[in-house]
Design a protein around this motif. Structure first.
Motif, PDB file in Angstrom:
ATOM      1  N   GLY A  32      -3.480   2.484  -8.256  1.00  0.00           N
ATOM      2  CA  GLY A  32      -4.117   2.451  -7.205  1.00  0.00           C
ATOM      3  C   GLY A  32      -4.584   3.470  -7.028  1.00  0.00           C
ATOM      4  O   GLY A  32      -6.346   3.045  -6.212  1.00  0.00           O
ATOM      5  N   LEU A  33      -4.931   4.698  -6.892  1.00  0.00           N
ATOM      6  CA  LEU A  33      -6.428   6.098  -7.060  1.00  0.00           C
ATOM      7  C   LEU A  33      -6.682   6.290  -8.413  1.00  0.00           C
ATOM      8  O   LEU A  33      -7.646   7.025  -7.768  1.00  0.00           O
ATOM      9  CB  LEU A  33      -5.115   7.131  -6.112  1.00  0.00           C
ATOM     10  N   ASP A  34      -5.760   6.005  -8.901  1.00  0.00           N
ATOM     11  CA  ASP A  34      -7.022   5.969 -10.318  1.00  0.00           C
ATOM     12  C   ASP A  34      -6.518   7.987 -10.544  1.00  0.00           C
ATOM     13  O   ASP A  34      -7.297   8.681 -11.158  1.00  0.00           O
ATOM     14  CB  ASP A  34      -8.553   5.628 -10.535  1.00  0.00           C
ATOM     15  N   VAL A  35      -5.613   8.127 -10.411  1.00  0.00           N
ATOM     16  CA  VAL A  35      -4.873   9.190 -10.694  1.00  0.00           C
ATOM     17  C   VAL A  35      -3.383   8.971 -11.634  1.00  0.00           C
ATOM     18  O   VAL A  35      -3.193   8.361 -12.100  1.00  0.00           O
ATOM     19  CB  VAL A  35      -5.099  10.101 -10.058  1.00  0.00           C
ATOM     20  N   VAL A  88      -7.503   4.516   4.649  1.00  0.00           N
ATOM     21  CA  VAL A  88      -8.012   5.031   3.554  1.00  0.00           C
ATOM     22  C   VAL A  88      -8.436   5.089   2.404  1.00  0.00           C
ATOM     23  O   VAL A  88      -7.724   4.713   1.553  1.00  0.00           O
ATOM     24  CB  VAL A  88      -7.583   6.454   4.340  1.00  0.00           C
ATOM     25  N   PRO A  89     -10.026   5.431   1.959  1.00  0.00           N
ATOM     26  CA  PRO A  89      -9.978   4.474   0.478  1.00  0.00           C
ATOM     27  C   PRO A  89      -9.461   6.171  -0.138  1.00  0.00           C
ATOM     28  O   PRO A  89      -9.718   7.517   0.485  1.00  0.00           O
ATOM     29  CB  PRO A  89     -11.451   4.799   0.706  1.00  0.00           C
ATOM     30  N   GLY A  90      -9.900   6.127  -1.651  1.00  0.00           N
ATOM     31  CA  GLY A  90      -9.801   7.836  -2.549  1.00  0.00           C
ATOM     32  C   GLY A  90      -7.774   8.533  -2.348  1.00  0.00           C
ATOM     33  O   GLY A  90      -8.271   8.353  -0.865  1.00  0.00           O
ATOM     34  N   VAL A  94      -6.092   9.999   1.099  1.00  0.00           N
ATOM     35  CA  VAL A  94      -4.737   9.525   0.846  1.00  0.00           C
ATOM     36  C   VAL A  94      -4.029  10.703   1.645  1.00  0.00           C
ATOM     37  O   VAL A  94      -3.023  10.729   1.895  1.00  0.00           O
ATOM     38  CB  VAL A  94      -4.153   8.966  -0.143  1.00  0.00           C
ATOM     39  N   PHE A  95      -4.052  11.705   0.619  1.00  0.00           N
ATOM     40  CA  PHE A  95      -3.716  13.054   0.710  1.00  0.00           C
ATOM     41  C   PHE A  95      -3.438  13.762   2.078  1.00  0.00           C
ATOM     42  O   PHE A  95      -2.469  13.702   2.894  1.00  0.00           O
ATOM     43  CB  PHE A  95      -4.565  13.973  -0.379  1.00  0.00           C
ATOM     44  N   ARG A 157       0.041   0.262  -0.564  1.00  0.00           N
ATOM     45  CA  ARG A 157      -0.461   0.421   0.831  1.00  0.00           C
ATOM     46  C   ARG A 157       0.286  -0.572   2.197  1.00  0.00           C
ATOM     47  O   ARG A 157       0.048  -0.246   2.907  1.00  0.00           O
ATOM     48  CB  ARG A 157      -1.773  -0.347   0.929  1.00  0.00           C
ATOM     49  N   ALA A 158       0.427  -1.757   1.205  1.00  0.00           N
ATOM     50  CA  ALA A 158       1.851  -2.908   2.645  1.00  0.00           C
ATOM     51  C   ALA A 158       3.325  -1.908   2.488  1.00  0.00           C
ATOM     52  O   ALA A 158       3.057  -2.363   4.040  1.00  0.00           O
ATOM     53  CB  ALA A 158       2.076  -3.688   1.276  1.00  0.00           C
TER      54      ALA A 158
END
Length: 413
Positions: A32-35, A88-90, A94-95, A157-158
């Motif tokens: 989801g965060l593309d990491v 929050v995006p990205g 989230v961190f 995120r749910a």
């Protein structure tokens, strides 16, 4: 009283869910965060960082509040951090939200433990604290598997949205059922800091760091261990996590009464059992049935030391146990971050996914050694000095180290 303890335990349940659910959702979070999964794993450390910083900081800020008001403030910040994780995006956002969510973790659990001890009186402190901290263990039976399922089906995120709702429910329960307990007179921030520096408190915190790191060296990588080594499917992981939580709950039910009878021997026995279980886990992880059995055993013995160490540190802090009780959860989360890091070092070094079990066994033995040394030094009468009250307070601390001060254990109602 029982309803008040349940309300406190619900807060612990929400905290346990948000702390551990991300471990079962790392692939989804990474996607989801593309990491990478390894980068997503740093979000576990972000939460632990929040706990380590927040436990002493928020406790210090809240020293002028009543314990009920402090509990409500901690839960409000907890809800804010988890709701922020939803929106929050990205990766950076989230961190940061995971750090915020972790800030009240130790402060809440420390204050909740003190309130539980104050509600039941000195004879059942360990049992009461274990009942509150059981919220953490039940989270691993219900909250983490359910959150993992929700995250897999509705998006990761749910899971954190549900945690935010749980935090609100816990706050409502605390507001309705936890009495406004009196603070010990003459105990302020300086007194709390002095108590935190007591030799037995420091040794207790160090025991928590090393002993509990042994658990997290394995638990942080339990998902790939079960799938890559034991051959279980991804769908079986939530079930095994629930069984792990069942083991934790069983261990808490057993250890609380034992610690009320013999506190230090219970700590020794828990750490010894943890070291043995981790060693056996290393041999057992390659077969599905033995991997599942030892995961349950690891849950039972791994978290058994939590409540006894909490009570020991509260006792050794005398009449100023608030900061020490909260710092114990900082120690547990240092163990979380350190154990995860050391387990990852073993895997990255090419030692295989089973290597964290051996690393964890060594850490548990180190924790046991520190606990034994602390027990031997506890016979030294020079360590039983009282903690002085704040200057000008007019009230000196007359409580010895063998119990939380009278104001902290007085039965309510």
């Amino acid at each position: 009283m029982a309803v008040a303890l349940c309300a406190l335990a619900l807060g612990a349940f929400a905290i346990g869910t948000t702390e551990f659910v991300i471990m079962g959702l790392l692939p989804q979070v990474a996607g989801g965060l593309d990491v990478s999964v390894a980068t997503a794993g740093n979000l576990i450390s972000a939460y632990a960082l929040g706990v380590v910083v927040g436990a002493p900081l928020l406790t210090a800020v809240a020293t002028r509040l009543g314990r009920k008001q402090a509990l409500l403030a901690f839960l409000a910040l907890f809800v804010l951090g988890n709701v922020a994780t939803v929106f929050v995006p990205g990766y950076g956002g989230v961190f940061a939200s995971r750090v915020i969510a972790g800030l009240p973790h130790g402060a809440y659990l420390g204050a909740a433990s003190l309130v539980a001890a104050q509600l039941v009186g000195p004879a059942r402190q360990a049992t009461a604290v274990a009942r509150v901290l059981m919220g953490l263990t039940v989270a691993n039976i219900v909250g983490v598997p359910a959150g993992t399922f929700l995250g897999q089906v509705f998006g990761w995120r749910a899971a954190f949205l549900v945690v935010g709702v749980l935090g609100l429910l816990a706050a409502a329960g605390v507001a309705a059922f936890v009495p406004a307990l009196p603070k010990p007179e003459g105990v302020g921030l300086r007194t709390e800091v002095v108590a935190l520096g007591r030799k037995q408190v420091v040794l207790g915190l160090t025991t928590a760091v090393f002993g509990f790191a042994g658990v997290f060296a394995v638990y942080s990588y339990i998902s790939p261990m079960l799938t890559e080594l034991a051959g279980l499917s991804d769908g079986a992981v939530p079930v095994v996590l629930a069984l792990f939580g069942a083991g934790m709950t069983a261990g808490s039910l057993i250890v609380g009464p034992l610690a009320d009878r013999a506190l230090r021997p219970t700590i020794y026995g828990s750490l010894m059992a943890l070291a043995v279980a981790l060693l056996v886990f290393w041999f057992a992880i390659d077969a599905p049935w033995s991997a599942v059995v030892m995961t349950v055993v690891l849950g039972a013995v791994g978290f058994g030391v939590t409540a006894p160490l909490q009570v020991l540190i509260m006792q050794k802090a005398g009449r100023a146990p608030t900061l020490a009780a909260a710092s114990n959860h900082s120690a547990f989360n240092l163990a979380n971050a350190g154990g995860a890091w050391l387990g990852g070092v073993g895997i990255s070094a090419g030692l295989g996914y089973a290597s964290p079990a051996i690393i964890g066994a060594v850490l548990a033995v180190v924790g046991l050694g520190i606990a034994v040394v602390a027990g031997m030094l506890d016979r030294d009468p020079s360590d039983s000095r009282p903690v002085a009250a704040d200057p000008g307070s007019g009230d000196a601390d007359s409580a010895g180290q063998e119990g939380i001060g009278a104001a902290a254990v007085e039965r309510v109602g």
